[in-house]
Design a protein around this motif. Sequence first.
Motif, short mmCIF file in Angstrom:
data_model
loop_
_atom_site.label_atom_id
_atom_site.label_comp_id
_atom_site.label_asym_id
_atom_site.label_seq_id
_atom_site.Cartn_x
_atom_site.Cartn_y
_atom_site.Cartn_z
N GLY A 142 0.85 -1.23 0.05
CA GLY A 142 -0.06 -0.09 0.05
C GLY A 142 0.67 1.23 -0.02
O GLY A 142 1.89 1.39 -0.24
N THR A 143 0.03 2.38 0.18
CA THR A 143 0.73 3.77 0.15
C THR A 143 1.06 3.99 1.84
O THR A 143 0.83 3.29 2.60
N ASP A 159 -1.60 4.62 3.93
CA ASP A 159 -2.32 3.21 4.43
C ASP A 159 -1.51 2.86 5.69
O ASP A 159 -2.49 2.21 6.61
N THR A 160 -0.43 3.23 6.07
CA THR A 160 0.36 2.70 7.25
C THR A 160 0.07 3.42 8.24
O THR A 160 0.35 3.10 9.33
#
Length: 470
Positions: free
Chosen positions: A155-156, A159-160
């Motif tokens: 993910g990006t 997202d984290t």
Amino acid sequence: MPIIPENQGSLSRRALLQRAAAAGLLATPAAGLLSACAGNEPNRSNETTGTKSKDNPFGVADGSSVKVVIFNGGLGDQWAKEDKAIFNARYPNVTVNMSSTQKIKTEEQPKMATQPSDLIMNSGADMMDRSTLINEGAIEPLDDLLTAPAWDSEGTVADTLLPGTVADGTQNGKFYVVNIAFTVWGNWYNAALFRREGWEPPKTWDEFFALAPKIKAKGMAPYVHDAVHGYYPRWALFASIWKSVGKQAVIDIDNLKDGAWKVDGVLRALEPWEKLVKDKLLLPGKLDHTQSQQAWLDGKAAFIQVGTWLKNEMAATIPPGFEMTLSDYWHNPGDPAAKDVFASSGEGFVVPSKAPNKAAAKEFLRAVLSKQASAKFAELTKSLASTKGSGDNVQDSALASANELMKNGGDDLISFKFPDYYADLDKESQNLSEELMAGRITAKQFVDKMQAAADKVAKDPSIKKQTRTA
């Protein structure tokens, strides 16, 4: 350890030592330098860039250098040195010139309009005012960092991140500030002491006032706080307000709505703090943050309110057997948002608009927000990072108590935005918080003065207004 959300949404440690000097930003000689940045597009022709790729999304140039400035406060700077090693493992030919300081505004603001550092951790008592940096175009929007691939996970980058981290760094619809720590605030106590004395940690103000005489009978003050930096007591006062009035009323306060400080519940939230002072339940003396924390560790007071950087900041002087435990701020019976917890991202990084190597600065931030770096951050600081899962493998009782508080919290996280929006109002709220906790004004006077200060900002056409929606 499960995920924990965030924000002060507004303030992070001190905004994280937050804005003690923020309101004075425009009064400094460097303000003119910042003004030179206003409205100007940065000169991209002098920027250092290389070839972009999936693994190098910003085009970091091989052989280039990047200057990174770290705020060396309660969290120390060892975690940043680990980040440097993680970054250089992928970019061995990029030189990271890293320095640490507590004088962010003093040392970095004068360079903002000429040749600033590439990446600055803007935190502490001597931090630069965020709203001024943004409104004068002195720092770079970082929305492209959010959409970049995560360093070492799917993910990006966005997202984290823990909930609230993106919102905390967003102003005027753009993402400017990368908060890398996730702080939980509340009332700390020594669990070993409480077990030994048979004391039950209070959840309500009534329970606290019932326990206070027993604490005093043991020769201890029931409470101690930082009486020097106004944003410290403000965290506690504002947490009480949120619990008493709920989220929408606080949004109205942030949006400068007419009469927002006078709604039912604001005064009621502050009256127990006035009583705490009048009943002489505070440890005497004008102690700063570390002095008050040391007094608590020395057993001179039973409770202290502060954030989860506490253990790392005081690691060298924690007595053997002392069990740092975090509990929620106390509430009044019937408070509508009693279970909501004060937690937020903080310790924010910014990239100056005139930084010569923005590409490397953004890539360094991508490394800082990685799973590997965030886990190391939690291990070293005993505080959570703003990246999800940072504390999952850290065995620490203080961190565990913060996690437990979050797990049992309400649906919303306590946050006030106006200190990030308006420097003058920020400073006034700090001053009034100090005055209330010193017994020099009443809770009603606090409310009246905050309403007057908010009205003044609302009616000033020269001040750019912000709107909070959630």
